[in-house]
Design a protein around this motif. Structure first.
Motif, PDB file in Angstrom:
ATOM      1  N   ALA A 149       0.821  -1.210   0.000  1.00 14.71           N
ATOM      2  CA  ALA A 149       0.000   0.000   0.000  1.00 14.71           C
ATOM      3  C   ALA A 149       0.855   1.260   0.000  1.00 14.71           C
ATOM      4  O   ALA A 149       0.509   2.263  -0.625  1.00 14.71           O
ATOM      5  CB  ALA A 149      -0.943  -0.009   1.203  1.00 14.71           C
ATOM      6  N   ASN A 150       1.984   1.217   0.681  1.00 13.76           N
ATOM      7  CA  ASN A 150       2.923   2.346   0.684  1.00 13.76           C
ATOM      8  C   ASN A 150       4.313   1.808   0.978  1.00 13.76           C
ATOM      9  O   ASN A 150       4.475   0.660   1.416  1.00 13.76           O
ATOM     10  CB  ASN A 150       2.515   3.411   1.711  1.00 13.76           C
ATOM     11  CG  ASN A 150       2.347   2.834   3.107  1.00 13.76           C
ATOM     12  OD1 ASN A 150       3.310   2.405   3.738  1.00 13.76           O
ATOM     13  ND2 ASN A 150       1.093   2.804   3.590  1.00 13.76           N
ATOM     14  N   MET A 151       5.323   2.628   0.738  1.00 14.41           N
ATOM     15  CA  MET A 151       6.701   2.158   0.878  1.00 14.41           C
ATOM     16  C   MET A 151       7.041   1.827   2.323  1.00 14.41           C
ATOM     17  O   MET A 151       7.780   0.870   2.591  1.00 14.41           O
ATOM     18  CB  MET A 151       7.664   3.208   0.328  1.00 14.41           C
ATOM     19  CG  MET A 151       9.110   2.745   0.275  1.00 14.41           C
ATOM     20  SD  MET A 151       9.348   1.187  -0.656  1.00 14.41           S
ATOM     21  CE  MET A 151       8.961   1.760  -2.328  1.00 14.41           C
ATOM     22  N   GLU A 152       6.486   2.583   3.269  1.00 17.96           N
ATOM     23  CA  GLU A 152       6.778   2.304   4.674  1.00 17.96           C
ATOM     24  C   GLU A 152       6.285   0.918   5.072  1.00 17.96           C
ATOM     25  O   GLU A 152       6.993   0.152   5.731  1.00 17.96           O
ATOM     26  CB  GLU A 152       6.128   3.388   5.540  1.00 17.96           C
ATOM     27  CG  GLU A 152       6.551   3.350   7.016  1.00 17.96           C
ATOM     28  CD  GLU A 152       5.693   2.415   7.849  1.00 17.96           C
ATOM     29  OE1 GLU A 152       6.160   1.942   8.897  1.00 17.96           O
ATOM     30  OE2 GLU A 152       4.543   2.142   7.432  1.00 17.96           O
ATOM     31  N   LEU A 153       5.068   0.570   4.643  1.00 24.58           N
ATOM     32  CA  LEU A 153       4.517  -0.747   4.957  1.00 24.58           C
ATOM     33  C   LEU A 153       5.279  -1.843   4.226  1.00 24.58           C
ATOM     34  O   LEU A 153       5.547  -2.909   4.804  1.00 24.58           O
ATOM     35  CB  LEU A 153       3.036  -0.792   4.578  1.00 24.58           C
ATOM     36  CG  LEU A 153       2.302  -2.121   4.822  1.00 24.58           C
ATOM     37  CD1 LEU A 153       2.351  -2.498   6.293  1.00 24.58           C
ATOM     38  CD2 LEU A 153       0.870  -2.039   4.329  1.00 24.58           C
ATOM     39  N   TYR A 154       5.646  -1.591   2.984  1.00 27.74           N
ATOM     40  CA  TYR A 154       6.399  -2.594   2.227  1.00 27.74           C
ATOM     41  C   TYR A 154       7.736  -2.890   2.902  1.00 27.74           C
ATOM     42  O   TYR A 154       8.135  -4.053   3.039  1.00 27.74           O
ATOM     43  CB  TYR A 154       6.633  -2.110   0.799  1.00 27.74           C
ATOM     44  CG  TYR A 154       7.586  -2.986   0.023  1.00 27.74           C
ATOM     45  CD1 TYR A 154       7.188  -4.242  -0.436  1.00 27.74           C
ATOM     46  CD2 TYR A 154       8.899  -2.587  -0.208  1.00 27.74           C
ATOM     47  CE1 TYR A 154       8.074  -5.066  -1.114  1.00 27.74           C
ATOM     48  CE2 TYR A 154       9.789  -3.403  -0.893  1.00 27.74           C
ATOM     49  CZ  TYR A 154       9.372  -4.638  -1.340  1.00 27.74           C
ATOM     50  OH  TYR A 154      10.254  -5.450  -2.006  1.00 27.74           O
ATOM     51  N   GLU A 155       8.435  -1.853   3.332  1.00 30.00           N
ATOM     52  CA  GLU A 155       9.748  -2.065   3.943  1.00 30.00           C
ATOM     53  C   GLU A 155       9.627  -2.677   5.329  1.00 30.00           C
ATOM     54  O   GLU A 155      10.530  -3.389   5.769  1.00 30.00           O
ATOM     55  CB  GLU A 155      10.516  -0.744   4.001  1.00 30.00           C
ATOM     56  CG  GLU A 155      10.925  -0.232   2.623  1.00 30.00           C
ATOM     57  CD  GLU A 155      11.751   1.034   2.702  1.00 30.00           C
ATOM     58  OE1 GLU A 155      11.660   1.732   3.740  1.00 30.00           O
ATOM     59  OE2 GLU A 155      12.474   1.333   1.744  1.00 30.00           O
ATOM     60  N   ARG A 156       8.520  -2.410   6.022  1.00 29.57           N
ATOM     61  CA  ARG A 156       8.360  -2.951   7.373  1.00 29.57           C
ATOM     62  C   ARG A 156       8.010  -4.437   7.350  1.00 29.57           C
ATOM     63  O   ARG A 156       8.598  -5.225   8.090  1.00 29.57           O
ATOM     64  CB  ARG A 156       7.294  -2.158   8.134  1.00 29.57           C
ATOM     65  CG  ARG A 156       7.251  -2.509   9.623  1.00 29.57           C
ATOM     66  CD  ARG A 156       6.327  -1.609  10.415  1.00 29.57           C
ATOM     67  NE  ARG A 156       4.920  -1.909  10.141  1.00 29.57           N
ATOM     68  CZ  ARG A 156       4.077  -1.086   9.562  1.00 29.57           C
ATOM     69  NH1 ARG A 156       4.499   0.106   9.161  1.00 29.57           N
ATOM     70  NH2 ARG A 156       2.815  -1.436   9.366  1.00 29.57           N
ATOM     71  N   THR A 157       7.049  -4.838   6.501  1.00 30.24           N
ATOM     72  CA  THR A 157       6.636  -6.243   6.489  1.00 30.24           C
ATOM     73  C   THR A 157       6.482  -6.829   5.095  1.00 30.24           C
ATOM     74  O   THR A 157       6.581  -8.032   4.926  1.00 30.24           O
ATOM     75  CB  THR A 157       5.288  -6.428   7.221  1.00 30.24           C
ATOM     76  OG1 THR A 157       4.249  -5.787   6.468  1.00 30.24           O
ATOM     77  CG2 THR A 157       5.331  -5.837   8.622  1.00 30.24           C
ATOM     78  N   GLY A 158       6.223  -5.980   4.102  1.00 29.39           N
ATOM     79  CA  GLY A 158       5.927  -6.495   2.763  1.00 29.39           C
ATOM     80  C   GLY A 158       7.072  -7.251   2.137  1.00 29.39           C
ATOM     81  O   GLY A 158       6.888  -8.334   1.572  1.00 29.39           O
ATOM     82  N   ARG A 159       8.265  -6.698   2.234  1.00 26.29           N
ATOM     83  CA  ARG A 159       9.422  -7.339   1.611  1.00 26.29           C
ATOM     84  C   ARG A 159       9.647  -8.730   2.187  1.00 26.29           C
ATOM     85  O   ARG A 159       9.826  -9.711   1.440  1.00 26.29           O
ATOM     86  CB  ARG A 159      10.673  -6.479   1.800  1.00 26.29           C
ATOM     87  CG  ARG A 159      11.932  -7.104   1.205  1.00 26.29           C
ATOM     88  CD  ARG A 159      13.192  -6.307   1.528  1.00 26.29           C
ATOM     89  NE  ARG A 159      13.217  -5.038   0.824  1.00 26.29           N
ATOM     90  CZ  ARG A 159      13.230  -3.848   1.413  1.00 26.29           C
ATOM     91  NH1 ARG A 159      13.198  -3.777   2.748  1.00 26.29           N
ATOM     92  NH2 ARG A 159      13.271  -2.746   0.704  1.00 26.29           N
ATOM     93  N   ALA A 160       9.647  -8.840   3.506  1.00 30.17           N
ATOM     94  CA  ALA A 160       9.886 -10.138   4.141  1.00 30.17           C
ATOM     95  C   ALA A 160       8.781 -11.126   3.805  1.00 30.17           C
ATOM     96  O   ALA A 160       9.037 -12.312   3.554  1.00 30.17           O
ATOM     97  CB  ALA A 160      10.014  -9.965   5.655  1.00 30.17           C
TER      98      ALA A 160
END
Length: 700
Positions: free
Chosen positions: A616-627
């Motif tokens: 949904a946004n880069m902050e969420l992606y980097e926090r949990t999305g990538r993993a």
């Protein structure tokens, strides 16, 4: 002079409250010294952001851009540098400050420059010998000054010294093979094949006709106790850095769970790492004495210092490399909640699309036994590659590095979003490792008709080769867990038919060879010939597509979509990634298998939706999305279950062959996860996460 001596005496006295060899001091908390809180290690991760911001920790090989938060934080362990906490602080001539214990360990490794500004120091910190500290303490008491009371009133368990060579593994039992593993009890794999269509017109030639090859491992005998599966040599490599202090209790419980479920022929070793790595438990059999010794080692764990994953892995590999005897199966379990603060080269101004080069650079530091690409030319090891199953905790771990380690070694990467699910994640992993029933599994597919040629074999991370100008293909699968299934699409070209016969036209022969893990007997399983009809005209039924083939094609499409979306997200193109996920989701739902209500397609569709939400946004992606995405790619690449976050549930579904299954999860995994959840419920039925989940709703 007196003032200088007073400060020196205070610094040395505070040193008495540190555990020997620890990387970070443990401050006393307010309240009674006997409180359990007074024994916990300080763990204060600063709110320095996520993604690349959170990764800008101290390393010997990268530049650090100081920020306001760095002035209040030890750049080595990321703990607080606030004064008045009973913690010795060293301030260098360049004005940068560190915990005294952290920086002295850094200096002991030969670093004589500031880790932050790289200024070369003239005055360096050091630990005084014990007799000097004792003399200072006596001087303090003799002069009427109050002595410093150690913060911890308990004496830590004294573990044996860490040897230079690890050829001290406990011998294997003399009669390791039981009656269940005799040739009369050996079970073979099952092999099936499904052509894309039952018929192809005699006048047509096809360039990409799909054949699905399916194999399934035998089940464990229900009345056998560790006799019909291969025993394992398992090494756990555990992060005990300062940031693990609040998670240490659950970590100990999870490792105890492993110990309780290993068999008497299995062997376990425990390696821990923070700023440095140490083997705290040698490779021992899990008989009663071994379990007791392992429990003592686990209970002795404390958390301090930075995070040196590479050193932990090197030590874990050495345990398996130096062992005198070998069980048939060997594996490493690695878990960490942070970034490698000693070996990862990161810059604050790095671009997001540089993750691939970062992963390659990091993998180059690993031993060749877990990263074969690092073998010297002509110097390949005689030992097989050791799979490393990696577990990343929370939002601060380096999912790119952990996924890379697992991929390079043939292991899986699991993402644990909430530490409470750690034991269940371990349970799922060892549920597989403790059920290996076939090794050295290889599929051989051969063309048996003139003009039929094998064009491609998309096999994920499994090695495949096309030989003899397309007349033969091989897929090396390695180990299979009990009841584990693997499916591969084989694309072939079919020429026009010159025969006027109404008989079926043979296309392929499929042969599977493997070694029974308990009996070590070499077995061959020949599948039925793959045949199709070649009528002049096709009926409606002839044009029907095999749901097995269509399902596998959909799975490969989703895996490819996830990989493409992840690459776009790393370049900051979240809108494009979301659009791609939406488009491929529509394609999936329009497939024949999805239209037929196939359960696997339902799971794949839910996976695409979950990934889109985590972008949904880069902050969420980097926090949990990538993993979350990388753990999914690991699962699809190896067709093996992983733990993913703590929100997405698997579906119980029919696999089209008369039984029910879940996404790559085997019955032994389900049983082990249920055992873990029941144990959690027994400990605390109200607060234990996952206690309300049945085996059918265990996490992916």
């Amino acid at each position: 002079m007196a003032e200088t001596f007073r400060k020196l005496r205070k610094s040395f006295s505070l040193k008495l409250s540190f555990h020997a060899g620890s990387g970070c001091p443990r401050p006393s908390h307010s309240g009674s010294p006997s409180s359990s809180d007074s024994h916990r290690s300080h763990s204060s991760l600063t709110g320095s952001g996520t993604g690349t911001g959170s990764s800008s920790r101290l390393s010997r090989s990268f530049s650090f851009q100081p920020s306001k938060s760095s002035k209040k934080t030890c750049a080595i362990c990321l703990g607080s540098l606030r004064t008045g906490q009973g913690v010795a602080i060293f301030t260098a001539e360049c004005s940068h400050s560190f915990h005294f214990n952290c920086i002295t360990i850094n200096v002991q490794h030969g670093n004589r420059v500031c880790p932050i500004c790289r200024c070369e120091w003239k005055d360096i910190p050091f630990h005084a010998p014990a007799n000097v500290v004792d003399n200072i303490r006596r001087m303090g008491h003799g002069s009427g000054q109050a002595g410093v009371t150690p913060h911890s009133t308990t004496t830590p368990v004294q573990l044996p010294s860490d040897p230079d060579h690890y050829a001290d593994d406990e011998p294997l039992p003399v009669n390791q093979i039981g009656p269940a593993s005799s040739p009369s009890h050996a079970q073979a794999l099952t092999v099936k094949a499904f052509p894309e269509h039952p018929a192809v017109s005699a006048t047509d030639s096809l360039d990409k006709f799909a054949v699905l090859v399916h194999i399934r491992a035998p089940s464990l005998l229900s009345d056998a106790d560790h006799l019909d599966r291969a025993p394992i040599d398992l090494v756990t490599v555990l992060d005990v850095s300062a940031s693990m202090s609040s998670k240490l209790t659950l970590l100990k419980q999870a490792v105890h769970f492993i110990v309780q479920n290993l068999g008497p022929a299995d062997r376990l070793s425990i390696v821990v790492f923070s700023s440095v790595a140490r083997r705290i438990f040698p490779l021992q059999r899990m008989i009663d004495r071994g379990r007791e010794d392992a429990a003592l080692a686990i209970n002795s764990l404390t958390s301090n210092g930075g995070t040196n994953i590479v050193e932990g892995l090197k030590k874990g590999v050495r345990v398996l490399e130096d062992r005198r005897e070998r069980n048939p199966v060997a594996s490493i379990i690695l878990l960490s909640d942070g970034q490698d603060t000693y070996n990862v080269r990161r810059h604050n101004n790095c671009v997001r699309n540089d993750t691939s080069s970062h992963e390659v650079e990091y993998l180059n530091l690993l031993p060749s036994l877990i990263c074969p690409q690092n073998s010297e030319p002509g110097g390949e090891s005689q030992q097989p590659t050791i799979p490393v199953h990696t577990f990343g905790f929370g939002s601060e771990h380096d999912s790119t590095a952990m996924h890379g380690i697992a991929d390079a070694s043939g292991g899986t990467f699991s993402f644990i979003e909430t530490i409470g699910f750690l034991q269940d994640a371990f349970a799922r992993c060892i549920g597989g490792l403790l059920s290996v029933v076939a090794q050295d599994v290889q599929l051989k597919i051969s063309s048996i008709s003139p003009g039929v040629k094998i064009e491609s074999v998309p096999s994920g991370k499994y090695k495949s080769d096309i030989l003899m100008e397309g007349q033969q293909a091989k897929i090396d699968i390695g180990e299979l867990y009990a009841d584990e299934e693997k499916e591969f699409l084989v694309y072939i070209s079919i020429p026009k038919s010159s025969s006027e016969s109404s008989e079926n036209t043979p296309l392929l022969d499929v042969l599977c060879t493997h070694k029974g893990s308990a009996s070590m007997e070499i077995l061959e399983v020949k599948g039925e010939k793959v045949e199709i009809r070649r009528p002049e005209f096709l009926s409606t039924a002839d044009k029907g597509v095999s749901l097995e083939v269509d399902r596998q094609r959909s799975r490969l499409l989703v895996a490819e979509t996830i990989a493409d979306a992840q690459r776009m997200a790393e370049m900051g193109e979240l809108e494009g990634a979301q659009a791609l996920l939406t488009e491929r989701r529509s394609t999936l739902l329009a497939s024949a298998s999805a239209q037929a209500g196939d359960g696997i397609c339902n799971w794949l569709e839910a996976e695409l939706r979950e990934i889109r939400e985590r972008m949904a946004n880069m902050e969420l992606y980097e926090r949990t999305g990538r993993a979350y995405i990388l753990s999914g790619l690991s699962s699809h690449s190896w067709q093996r279950a992983t733990t993913r976050g703590d929100t997405t549930q698997t579906f119980t579904m029919s696999n089209g062959r008369g039984d029910e299954t879940t996404s790559y999860e085997t019955p032994t995994m389900v049983t082990m996860v249920s055992r873990s959840q029941n144990l959690n419920f027994t400990r605390d039925p109200q607060s234990q996460p996952g206690s309300h989940h049945s085996s059918k709703s265990s996490r992916i």
